[in-house]
Every structure is written in structure tokens, then in C-alpha cells.
Design a protein around this motif. Structure first.
Motif, PDB file in Angstrom:
ATOM      1  N   GLN A   1       0.822  -1.213   0.000  1.00  0.00           N
ATOM      2  CA  GLN A   1       0.000   0.000   0.000  1.00  0.00           C
ATOM      3  C   GLN A   1       0.854   1.261   0.000  1.00  0.00           C
ATOM      4  O   GLN A   1       0.482   2.275  -0.592  1.00  0.00           O
ATOM      5  CB  GLN A   1      -0.923  -0.003   1.222  1.00  0.00           C
ATOM      6  CG  GLN A   1      -2.018  -1.050   1.169  1.00  0.00           C
ATOM      7  CD  GLN A   1      -2.669  -1.259   2.519  1.00  0.00           C
ATOM      8  OE1 GLN A   1      -2.413  -0.518   3.476  1.00  0.00           O
ATOM      9  NE2 GLN A   1      -3.524  -2.274   2.625  1.00  0.00           N
TER      10      GLN A   1
ATOM     11  N   ASP B   1       2.915   1.983  -6.891  1.00  0.00           N
ATOM     12  CA  ASP B   1       2.121   2.975  -7.614  1.00  0.00           C
ATOM     13  C   ASP B   1       0.723   2.417  -7.867  1.00  0.00           C
ATOM     14  O   ASP B   1       0.536   1.201  -8.000  1.00  0.00           O
ATOM     15  CB  ASP B   1       2.825   3.281  -8.931  1.00  0.00           C
ATOM     16  CG  ASP B   1       1.953   4.046  -9.897  1.00  0.00           C
ATOM     17  OD1 ASP B   1       1.739   5.247  -9.675  1.00  0.00           O
ATOM     18  OD2 ASP B   1       1.461   3.415 -10.863  1.00  0.00           O
ATOM     19  N   ARG B   2      -0.271   3.304  -7.967  1.00  0.00           N
ATOM     20  CA  ARG B   2      -1.653   2.864  -8.181  1.00  0.00           C
ATOM     21  C   ARG B   2      -1.799   1.962  -9.398  1.00  0.00           C
ATOM     22  O   ARG B   2      -2.455   0.921  -9.350  1.00  0.00           O
ATOM     23  CB  ARG B   2      -2.573   4.089  -8.347  1.00  0.00           C
ATOM     24  CG  ARG B   2      -4.041   3.709  -8.558  1.00  0.00           C
ATOM     25  CD  ARG B   2      -4.889   4.931  -8.829  1.00  0.00           C
ATOM     26  NE  ARG B   2      -4.566   5.545 -10.117  1.00  0.00           N
ATOM     27  CZ  ARG B   2      -5.156   6.648 -10.589  1.00  0.00           C
ATOM     28  NH1 ARG B   2      -6.068   7.269  -9.871  1.00  0.00           N
ATOM     29  NH2 ARG B   2      -4.803   7.139 -11.765  1.00  0.00           N
TER      30      ARG B   2
ATOM     31  N   HIS C   1      -3.019  -1.866  -9.019  1.00  0.00           N
ATOM     32  CA  HIS C   1      -4.288  -2.303  -9.583  1.00  0.00           C
ATOM     33  C   HIS C   1      -4.093  -3.373 -10.659  1.00  0.00           C
ATOM     34  O   HIS C   1      -4.901  -4.299 -10.772  1.00  0.00           O
ATOM     35  CB  HIS C   1      -5.045  -1.108 -10.155  1.00  0.00           C
ATOM     36  CG  HIS C   1      -5.568  -0.189  -9.098  1.00  0.00           C
ATOM     37  ND1 HIS C   1      -6.408   0.871  -9.378  1.00  0.00           N
ATOM     38  CD2 HIS C   1      -5.384  -0.163  -7.752  1.00  0.00           C
ATOM     39  CE1 HIS C   1      -6.712   1.500  -8.253  1.00  0.00           C
ATOM     40  NE2 HIS C   1      -6.089   0.887  -7.255  1.00  0.00           N
TER      41      HIS C   1
END
Length: 406
Positions: free
Chosen positions: A296, A300-301, A305
Motif C-alpha cells: 500500500q 504505484d496505483r 491495480h
């Protein structure tokens, strides 16, 4: 007419089933049997397996009992944990991940002793037959595979015991009655299924649990621990550096005490049927939560994802036995690339079956208090920029709305 087999390597536990298989192979194929027993941290004394094999005529030099705990955790469990793999969103794949290592070592022994076949004790209804044999064929494409449960007519426990008695194979007293359930264990988990667990409406009896203490008896005070990570793998608990197998054993000890890691699951087997099993994965449950917590901060997002999108596919490959497939290896390469900066410390509390994250820190953290604060951010983030961002993202929705007269 059985194919001519000169020598076969049998995955051998020393239990009733594989002892009967050993004798059956000797009789049916008139071949020499080499036994291989893997120590994957199942917590059982393995000396009796050697004694049983010797009793049944296996040469001492053809009895292999290998301690594979470090390889199992370091080369199989940890890579899988980097993927946060959960089959059908829940199962930590404790049985599945052990099979490719057993298959690999069997093939190595077969080459070492000049065997022309390998054999296992998996039944024709389960997933393990697929996992073992996909491993064999991937590593030794021309190997012969003997699967007695698909060949013989010993289709009941009574028949197995009768065969054992006729062939002077010792049968433990606890095997003479109807087995209430079957188990599989290694350092990552214990699984139980069959008999008393076959009705999914009936609660799992207390006596089935072996790796986790009852929640009522668990400590009434939370226990706080820390886990340190580097490059996506855990390397210390409470500041103490440990090898992979030692670290997982330590987490198992902690998880057991607090009743962590029980899972009652109805899953979809690869062969097509649904089955109900009870899994205990105390250390793995703690590890999984800690690894996600450090990611978390450090992923990076987009990478995080994408990993979550890839995970179900990765988990399914492991569950179905495709560890040595190119697609699993391709996914592993992508996952491992994402882990370069997954480093830091996670703090958590263990309490009454729960794993509660209380803190995380990393030298590679992407979290910025300066940017996220509700207080004065001293120009770190211009809130007026959000207007253009929203309008650009809304453009297609506005065009659709105008066209459709909303």
C-alpha cells in the motif's frame, strides 16, 4: 497388459494408501520401486516411512527422505505470496503450491537412479493427480506416469486394508475404522476434507482443527508484532532476521496461539466438481495481510491495480497445476519486477482470529503527508487543478448525455 516398467519413483508418505501402492506396483509391474518422502514441514516423524519402505523390500540406497522446507518456502511460497494469490478470493493455495516441488524432486530422483516411471497416490477425483502429472510432463516430457487409483479395483478403505493384510503390510489401529476425514499438511497449511466435512451445512467439528487454537481459548489481550520486508519478501519478525522456513514457522506459532487462519470453503475443483474443505493457514494469513500492507505504501496505483487484476489468473494457474507453464512464469516476471521497492516494516496486532494492521513504514514510500493533509499544504497541491481534471474526465459523459437527451 501393463507396460514394461523397470524402475519407478513413488511419492511415498508411509501411510496406508502409499504402502499399498508400493506393494501393488511391485506385483503389477514386477518392477523395482524407489521411494521419495518430502519433508515440507508437515510436522510428522519421517523415520517410520523409511522403516516401512525397508520392510517392503526397498533397497536402503533407494529410499529418499529430503528436507525441502527452505526450498519450499523460499522458492515456491514466497513467490506466490508476492502475487497475493488467493484462489476464488479466499484460498491461500497451501496444498497446490507444494505439488510442483514434489514433482520436480521426483523427476530429479528418477534421473539419478535411472527410473523410467514416476507414481503418486492421488485419486482420480481430485486436483492433485493433475498437479503432479502436469509437473512431471513439463520437466520430463517422455516420463511414464503410474496412477494406481485410476488403474486398480481397490476402491474402498476395506479393500485397501484387505490387500494390506494379505500382503503383510502393517495397518495402524486408527486406520481400521472408517476415516472421519483426510488431511494434507505442510509448513504453509493443513487441509481437511471428506466424510464429516462433506455436508456443507454441517459445522466443522472442533476435533478437525489441528493448527489453530479455538477462538474462545485464544488470549484476551492482543499481541503486537512487526514484519520486515525487502524486495517483496519477509526477512524478519520483531526485528529478528530469519530464513524463509524459520520465519513462516514463527508466524505459524503466533497465528496458532490467536486462532488465525481458519477457512471453511466450498471450492470449484479443476476436474469439475465442487468440494468442501477446511483449511488452516495461520502464518500464511498473517504474511498475506502484512505483504499487502507494505505494498500500500510502495506500489504505484497503476502497478497495484494491475497486480490485483493479474492475481486471480495467477492463483488459478497455481491451483490447476500449471506452475511450470510459460504463462505462470511470465506473470511471475511481471510480479517480481513490481516488488523491487516493496521494502519496509509492517506493524500489526493479532487478536481472536484477526490480523489488524496498525502501522507501516518504508524508505521507498509513495505516501506524502504534505500532499494528503487537510491542513495548509504550502502549495504542494493546487485544488483548483481538480476542476480541469474533472471536466476532461466528464467530457464523454456530457456528450452522451446531450445525445440521449438526459
Amino acid at each position: 497388459m501393463a507396460d514394461k516398467i523397470n524402475r519407478v519413483v513413488l511419492a511415498f508418505s508411509g501411510g496406508l494408501d502409499t504402502s499399498v501402492i508400493l506393494k501393488w506396483l511391485q506385483q503389477t509391474y514386477a518392477c523395482e520401486v524407489v521411494t521419495f518422502t518430502a519433508d515440507l514441514g508437515q510436522g510428522e516423524e519421517l523415520g517410520p516411512a523409511r522403516h516401512k519402505a525397508e520392510l517392503m523390500g526397498v533397497k536402503p540406497e533407494h529410499i529418499f527422505i529430503d528436507d525441502l522446507k527452505e526450498e519450499f518456502v523460499g522458492e515456491y511460497v514466497f513467490p506466490m505470496m508476492r502475487a497475493n494469490a488467493l484462489y476464488e478470493g479466499l484460498y491461500l493455495l497451501g496444498t497446490s503450491i507444494a505439488r510442483p516441488l514434489i514433482a520436480k524432486r521426483q523427476v530429479e530422483i528418477a534421473r539419478q537412479v535411472g527410473a523410467d516411471a514416476v507414481s503418486h497416490g492421488a485419486t482420480g477425483k481430485g486436483n492433485d493427480q493433475v498437479r503432479f502429472e502436469l509437473g512431471y510432463y513439463a520437466l520430463a516430457p517422455d516420463i511414464k506416469v503410474l496412477a494406481p487409483w485410476r488403474e486398480w479395483d481397490l476402491n474402498s478403505r476395506t479393500a485397501l486394508i484387505d490387500f494390506a493384510e494379505k500382503n503383510q503390510i502393517p495397518v495402524p489401529k486408527d486406520k481400521r475404522g472408517e476415516s472421519p476425514f483426510s488431511t494434507d499438511a505442510n509448513l504453509l497449511h493443513t487441509s481437511s476434507e471428506g466424510k464429516v466435512l462433506e455436508d456443507p451445512w454441517e459445522e466443522v467439528p472442533d476435533y478437525v482443527y489441528s493448527r489453530t487454537d479455538d477462538l474462545v481459548a485464544a488470549p484476551d489481550k492482543p499481541e503486537e508484532i512487526t514484519i520486515d520486508f525487502k524486495a517483496g519478501d519477509a526477512l524478519a519478525v520483531n526485528g529478528e532476521a530469519m530464513s524463509p522456513a524459520t520465519l513462516l514457522a514463527k508466524l505459524n506459532e503466533l497465528g496458532k496461539r490467536h486462532g488465525i487462519g481458519r477457512l471453511d470453503l466450498v471450492e470449484n475443483r479443476f476436474v469439475g466438481m465442487k468440494s468442501r474443505g477446511m483449511y488452516e493457514t495461520p502464518g500464511g494469513t498473517i504474511y498475506h495481510a502484512a505483504h499487502r500492507a507494505i505494498e500500500q505504501l510502495t506500489l504505484d496505483r497503476g502497478a497495484a491495480h494491475l497486480k490485483d487484476e493479474l492475481m486471480p489468473r495467477y492463483a488459478e494457474l497455481v491451483y490447476n497445476g500449471f506452475w511450470f507453464s510459460p504463462e505462470r512464469e511470465m506473470l511471475q516476471a511481471a510480479i517480481d519486477h513490481s516488488q523491487a521497492k516493496v521494502e519496509g516494516t509492517v506493524r500489526m496486532k493479532l487478536y481472536k482470529g484477526g490480523v489488524h494492521i496498525t502501522g507501516r513504514k518504508s524508505p521507498h514510500s509513495l505516501y506524502s503527508e504534505k500532499v494528503v493533509t487537510f491542513e495548509d499544504d504550502a502549495g504542494a497541491y493546487d485544488q483548483r487543478d481538480a476542476e480541469g481534471f474533472i471536466k476532461l474526465n466528464a467530457l464523454r459523459l456530457r456528450l452522451l448525455g446531450r445525445r440521449d437527451g438526459r
